[in-house]
Write an enzyme that holds these catalytic residues in place. Sequence first.
Site, mmCIF file in Angstrom:
data_model
loop_
_atom_site.group_PDB
_atom_site.id
_atom_site.type_symbol
_atom_site.label_atom_id
_atom_site.label_comp_id
_atom_site.label_asym_id
_atom_site.label_seq_id
_atom_site.Cartn_x
_atom_site.Cartn_y
_atom_site.Cartn_z
ATOM 1 N N ASP A 51 40.995 56.605 -23.785
ATOM 2 C CA ASP A 51 41.048 57.933 -23.163
ATOM 3 C C ASP A 51 42.235 58.728 -23.708
ATOM 4 O OD1 ASP A 51 43.012 56.503 -21.889
ATOM 5 O OD2 ASP A 51 42.302 56.887 -19.852
ATOM 6 N N SER A 52 42.997 58.116 -24.642
ATOM 7 C CA SER A 52 44.011 58.860 -25.401
ATOM 8 C C SER A 52 43.338 59.955 -26.230
ATOM 9 C CB SER A 52 44.815 57.917 -26.299
ATOM 10 O OG SER A 52 43.944 57.080 -27.047
ATOM 11 N N ASP A 90 37.181 53.089 -22.879
ATOM 12 C CA ASP A 90 37.915 53.298 -21.631
ATOM 13 C C ASP A 90 37.058 53.959 -20.569
ATOM 14 O OD1 ASP A 90 40.521 52.327 -21.655
ATOM 15 O OD2 ASP A 90 41.294 54.035 -22.775
ATOM 16 N N LYS A 120 37.027 49.141 -20.840
ATOM 17 C CA LYS A 120 38.404 48.830 -20.454
ATOM 18 C C LYS A 120 38.728 49.664 -19.220
ATOM 19 C CE LYS A 120 42.202 50.201 -22.944
ATOM 20 N NZ LYS A 120 42.911 51.068 -21.978
ATOM 21 N N GLU A 122 41.963 50.449 -16.190
ATOM 22 C CA GLU A 122 43.385 50.318 -15.860
ATOM 23 C C GLU A 122 43.565 49.817 -14.431
ATOM 24 O OE1 GLU A 122 45.574 53.927 -16.622
ATOM 25 O OE2 GLU A 122 44.943 54.014 -18.727
ATOM 26 N N GLU A 189 50.787 47.213 -21.821
ATOM 27 C CA GLU A 189 51.411 48.393 -22.435
ATOM 28 C C GLU A 189 52.841 48.578 -21.959
ATOM 29 O OE1 GLU A 189 49.018 51.936 -22.472
ATOM 30 O OE2 GLU A 189 50.680 53.190 -23.173
HETATM 31 O O1 KIV Z 1 43.722 55.140 -24.469
HETATM 32 C C1 KIV Z 1 44.308 54.396 -25.268
HETATM 33 O O2 KIV Z 1 44.467 54.704 -26.461
HETATM 34 C C2 KIV Z 1 44.836 53.127 -24.770
HETATM 35 C C3 KIV Z 1 45.733 52.358 -25.670
HETATM 36 C C4 KIV Z 1 47.050 52.999 -25.754
HETATM 37 C C5 KIV Z 1 45.831 50.935 -25.274
HETATM 38 O O3 KIV Z 1 44.552 52.752 -23.682
#
Ligand code: KIV
Length: 271
Positions: A51-52, A90, A120, A122, A189
Amino acid sequence: MSVNKEIKRITTNTIQEMKVRGEKISMLTAYDYSMATIVDEAGTDIILVGDSASNVMAGHETTLPITLDQMIYHASSVVRAAKRALVVVDLPFGSYQGNSKEALNSAIRIMKEAGAHAVKIEGGVEIAESVSRILTAGIPVMGHLGLTPQSIYKFGTYTVRAKHEAEAQKLREDALKLQELGCFGVVLEKIPAKLAQEVSESLQIPTIGIGAGQHCDGQVLVIHDMLGINKGFKPRFLRQYSNLYDIMHDAIKNYNTDVKSNGFPNEKEQY
Ligand code: KIV
């Protein structure tokens, strides 16, 4: 005679076997077809559609604004490119926190509409019910502990997490819980390297670190950061493997100069 070179897909089982063999796992983010093709062909084990994307693709300050539909768009482009890598996507902010049914529906959309291989999510014990429900549907889940950017307004800062014993102890418990539930791996992280080592050694599932030191079972970086596309972003944990900002900037500047001076196209570059 054509030689059919079959590419063997990395699976969650492969990732588990790598942990057992002590073989390090490489993970990078990608959000579009062209970049994912390069990341995949360069031999990266896991491609994370993080989600980056909210930051590096859309220019938001945090990961919070990106929607499930937008994640699915990015993920489907990456899945079309990835011939070997395991593609993990994510679950974005707001797509799973409501309740476990909502979490399952979001995970199913990612698997069905994007063709992802895993999701993934959180958090630790507080999302156990959601993790469990997603796993029950046969969807592999990767955890994410430590600095969880979707909680940035709770943390107030992107600094190192779990420096103090109470938070470190919660992280140990969360990691064990995620393993117990059946997660196939966990991202750690921005936590102290010593804590990441302890957690990595105590778990049977692999840990993938970002700013968590060299003893994790694998490493992940955001592709724009490691290629030097984000000029100003230089945290201590980041190794820049290229300086693509300057390389691309110079190429584009040269193109602009050529167009304006009528140097492009030349006679060979026309019909
Ligand atoms: O969203 C992302 O890029 C991440 C990584 C930094 C692990 O969760």
